[in-house]
Design a protein around this motif. Structure first.
Motif, PDB file in Angstrom:
ATOM      1  N   ASN A 151      -6.363  -2.707  14.816  1.00 57.37           N
ATOM      2  CA  ASN A 151      -5.460  -3.788  15.175  1.00 57.37           C
ATOM      3  C   ASN A 151      -4.051  -3.273  15.384  1.00 57.37           C
ATOM      4  O   ASN A 151      -3.613  -2.326  14.711  1.00 57.37           O
ATOM      5  N   TYR A 153      -0.291  -4.482  14.838  1.00 60.06           N
ATOM      6  CA  TYR A 153       0.529  -5.460  14.131  1.00 60.06           C
ATOM      7  C   TYR A 153       1.941  -5.343  14.683  1.00 60.06           C
ATOM      8  O   TYR A 153       2.485  -4.239  14.769  1.00 60.06           O
ATOM      9  N   SER A 167      -1.083 -10.107  15.143  1.00 60.13           N
ATOM     10  CA  SER A 167      -2.032  -8.996  15.234  1.00 60.13           C
ATOM     11  C   SER A 167      -2.820  -9.129  16.531  1.00 60.13           C
ATOM     12  O   SER A 167      -2.998 -10.227  17.061  1.00 60.13           O
ATOM     13  N   THR A 169      -6.415  -7.249  18.228  1.00 61.08           N
ATOM     14  CA  THR A 169      -7.509  -6.292  18.139  1.00 61.08           C
ATOM     15  C   THR A 169      -7.548  -5.438  19.401  1.00 61.08           C
ATOM     16  O   THR A 169      -7.499  -5.970  20.509  1.00 61.08           O
TER      17      THR A 169
END
Length: 343
Positions: A151, A153, A167, A169
């Motif tokens: 991920n 952030y 976040s 993915t």
């Protein structure tokens, strides 16, 4: 072979080639999995704009001498090339050395883009180190960016003008960004699936967060700013003591001061043995080296410096105006300018 069978045979060959080609495209375009505890850059570097990062093969960096454009060099600094024309910060290599993630800053005044459109361009990008392909993952300006596990952030401005925390993915097709919290959180410390950060909304204590659920809990009772979590303890700047640098061992409730002077920026070496910090706010501003084992402080340069990034055996930093980048070799205490040109 009769004509009908021949046509069927040719059709099957063509269909097989198409299927194989589609599978190859899918395989080659698939983003490799990172270990769940993987981090793309260190907390100390990210607090200093993440201008340098490394993997087993190269050091990646934003070249001050070329408008912060993306470069790489070997670990002995002998083979340096420009990767693309983006001006970047918050560089995060993935675990497979296939991709770099970064924030594009072509829009800034001190980063000269190639066209009018480049000057207006920003966002989070993924750069393929194998074929130089570039994918845009987020379209707006953002704050700190960290690759943690699989991920990204990152911070982005909310409707109230303050930074919200998201976040995204990276190894799922068409993944959508997910709002974790509206609180101001610096995504710098990521360990074992948890984020560690200094509280701002409630207080300045040290908190841990599960980014999957957004749940947080108090981790240490310290008034900290820009904490760096290590295996042995926590380094942090104390607001109570006017940004003096402190250390709190994991097995203790008592923090000890490293310096009683105001520190504007700091970082730790890759091997965890040396601290570097900029003393600021007085008549004796200077960049210092601190041996964690012996407790000895050594002045490296007098003046104002920033952007302290550590990789391999080096400390990279800039003067306050960001006109010159320097390289300090930790192994032999040598200091030189680091201003490579494009090849």
């Amino acid at each position: 072979m009769n004509k009908k069978l021949k046509h069927v045979f040719i059709f099957l060959i063509i269909a097989s080639v198409i299927v194989i080609a589609v599978l190859l495209v899918k395989i080659t375009s698939r983003v490799p999995e990172n270990p769940t505890d993987y981090t793309g850059n260190t907390a100390g570097n990210l607090y200093n704009r993440g201008l340098f990062a490394e993997d087993d093969n190269y050091i990646y960096f934003a070249n001050i001498a070329d408008s912060y454009r993306l470069y790489r060099t070997t670990h002995d600094l002998t083979d340096t090339v420009r990767l693309n024309k983006d001006s970047v910060e918050y560089i995060n290599p993935d675990a497979s050395s296939t991709y770099l993630y970064y924030s594009r800053i072509n829009y800034r005044q001190n980063t000269n883009g190639n066209t009018v459109f480049d000057l207006l361009d920003s966002g989070i990008y993924r750069f393929n180190l194998k074929n130089e392909g570039l994918s845009r993952l987020y379209t707006e300006t953002c704050g700190m960016v960290l690759l943690g596990g699989n991920n990204l952030y990152y911070q982005t401005h909310g409707s109230d003008g303050n930074y919200d925390f998201y976040s995204l993915t990276v190894n799922e097709n068409d993944a959508k960004a997910r709002l974790i919290t509206n609180d101001y959180i610096l995504p710098a410390n990521y360990q074992n699936g948890l984020l560690y950060y200094s509280g701002v909304t409630e207080d300045l204590g040290l908190y841990s967060m599960n980014p999957d659920t957004g749940s947080s809990s108090r981790f240490a009772d310290v008034d900290c700013f820009r904490p760096i979590i290590t295996d042995s303890g926590i380094f942090f700047l104390s607001l109570k003591y006017e940004y003096a640098l402190f250390y709190l061992p994991h097995n203790s409730d008592t923090a000890t001061s490293i310096t009683n002077e105001r520190v504007s920026s700091y970082n730790i070496s890759k091997d965890g043995r040396t601290l570097f910090y900029q003393i600021d706010g007085g008549d004796n501003n200077r960049l210092c080296r601190y041996d964690i084992t012996t407790g000895q402080e050594t002045e490296l340069l007098r003046g104002n410096f920033s952007n302290l990034n550590t990789v391999s055996d080096y400390l990279f930093f800039t003067d306050f105006e960001e006109a010159t980048c320097y390289c300090y070799d930790i192994s032999n205490s040598s200091l030189s300018q680091f201003m490579p040109t494009a090849e």
